[in-house]
Motif scaffolding. Sequence first.
Motif, PDB file in Angstrom:
ATOM      1  N   PHE A  69      37.080  43.011  43.302  1.00 45.12           N
ATOM      2  CA  PHE A  69      37.364  42.534  41.939  1.00 45.12           C
ATOM      3  C   PHE A  69      38.067  41.180  41.978  1.00 45.12           C
ATOM      4  CE2 PHE A  69      37.072  47.170  41.673  1.00 45.12           C
ATOM      5  CZ  PHE A  69      36.088  47.286  40.689  1.00 45.12           C
ATOM      6  N   ALA A  70      38.997  41.033  42.945  1.00 41.52           N
ATOM      7  CA  ALA A  70      39.695  39.742  43.096  1.00 41.52           C
ATOM      8  C   ALA A  70      38.690  38.649  43.464  1.00 41.52           C
ATOM      9  CB  ALA A  70      40.778  39.851  44.170  1.00 41.52           C
ATOM     10  N   LYS A  71      37.740  38.982  44.372  1.00 39.66           N
ATOM     11  CA  LYS A  71      36.727  37.999  44.763  1.00 39.66           C
ATOM     12  C   LYS A  71      35.866  37.606  43.568  1.00 39.66           C
ATOM     13  CE  LYS A  71      35.762  38.616  49.669  1.00 39.66           C
ATOM     14  NZ  LYS A  71      34.933  39.359  50.639  1.00 39.66           N
ATOM     15  N   ASN A  72      35.494  38.618  42.742  1.00 44.49           N
ATOM     16  CA  ASN A  72      34.672  38.328  41.556  1.00 44.49           C
ATOM     17  C   ASN A  72      35.372  37.366  40.620  1.00 44.49           C
ATOM     18  OD1 ASN A  72      32.511  39.816  42.280  1.00 44.49           O
ATOM     19  ND2 ASN A  72      33.061  41.650  41.098  1.00 44.49           N
ATOM     20  N   VAL A  73      36.688  37.580  40.431  1.00 44.18           N
ATOM     21  CA  VAL A  73      37.458  36.681  39.549  1.00 44.18           C
ATOM     22  C   VAL A  73      37.387  35.248  40.086  1.00 44.18           C
ATOM     23  CG1 VAL A  73      39.752  36.126  38.672  1.00 44.18           C
ATOM     24  CG2 VAL A  73      39.002  38.494  38.732  1.00 44.18           C
ATOM     25  N   CYS A  74      37.531  35.092  41.421  1.00 40.45           N
ATOM     26  CA  CYS A  74      37.472  33.751  42.029  1.00 40.45           C
ATOM     27  C   CYS A  74      36.103  33.118  41.806  1.00 40.45           C
ATOM     28  CB  CYS A  74      37.768  33.822  43.527  1.00 40.45           C
ATOM     29  SG  CYS A  74      39.431  34.401  43.891  1.00 40.45           S
ATOM     30  N   ASP A  75      35.038  33.916  41.994  1.00 44.76           N
ATOM     31  CA  ASP A  75      33.676  33.390  41.800  1.00 44.76           C
ATOM     32  C   ASP A  75      33.441  32.991  40.347  1.00 44.76           C
ATOM     33  OD1 ASP A  75      33.161  33.792  44.438  1.00 44.76           O
ATOM     34  OD2 ASP A  75      32.089  35.685  44.170  1.00 44.76           O
TER      35      ASP A  75
END
Length: 296
Positions: A69-75
Amino acid sequence: MDMNIQKYMAFAKTVEYGSFTKAAEVLNYSQSGISRMINDLEKEWKVSLLERGRAGVRLTSDGLKLLPFAKNVCDEYLKLQIQVDELNGLQSGLIRIGTFSSVATHWLPNIINAFQKDYPNIDYEFLLGDYTEIENWILEGRVDCGFLRIPVHPEFESIFLEQDKLLVVLPEDHPMVDCERFPVQALNDYPFMLVEKGAKAEISEIFQKCNIQPKIHFKTWDDYAIMSMVESGLGISILPELILKRTPYRIIVKELDIPAYRKIVLAMRDKKSASLAVKRFLDYLIYRNNSKKEKE
């Protein structure tokens, strides 16, 4: 950049690299800054994200659940940034980059290919030189940013990109072709071809550190001339792995029996005063200094 995004980025990169130190280098923060951001996240979310041990850091089971989820926010943040840029008219611009040949040949095409998909109207100007020339071009403002190796000029801001291994290059019929690792002291025993680029030859540091005085028969700044000379049996040399990725020469490559590498960075005078096009390019490099980079 929003502070929370920075924290998510710190979390994602620490996991990707398995260490606070590496994540700090890649994101251009101090190690304590990265550690503090992850501690903040753990307090905010009331969970433990990482187990900190001697071997580096590992995800906890909670961390494993939250990481995607953290990676998705960054993307999504990156995509948002691209849309904002389009509205603000980042439709054109020029990025001037100082580079040495191995980066220009093996890295830049991939990076620019990806960047152009999002920013198709930006133009590029490459200046090819040695470390000393690139440093001077950055100081003079002739280029916006440049690829260098550590150590860099104290006034520069830099983004760590890659550790590039230094390897021994031998002709195919050399007596040492069967050794597993090339003994550094054996560099004394054979004629040596030295690549000398500007005042900063990384190989000279190995010689000094190991107290070696090789028989230098040939000096040039041209990596390909060196490979050709080695192929012809005129001597041996040491070249960075990046140069040896695609070579037309019949040569044998060996690792040294001591760790030897150059640390490549992208350096600039001042990120704050860079143009929007250059800032976006730097963001691209930082966010995507990634697993795809070396799949060539």
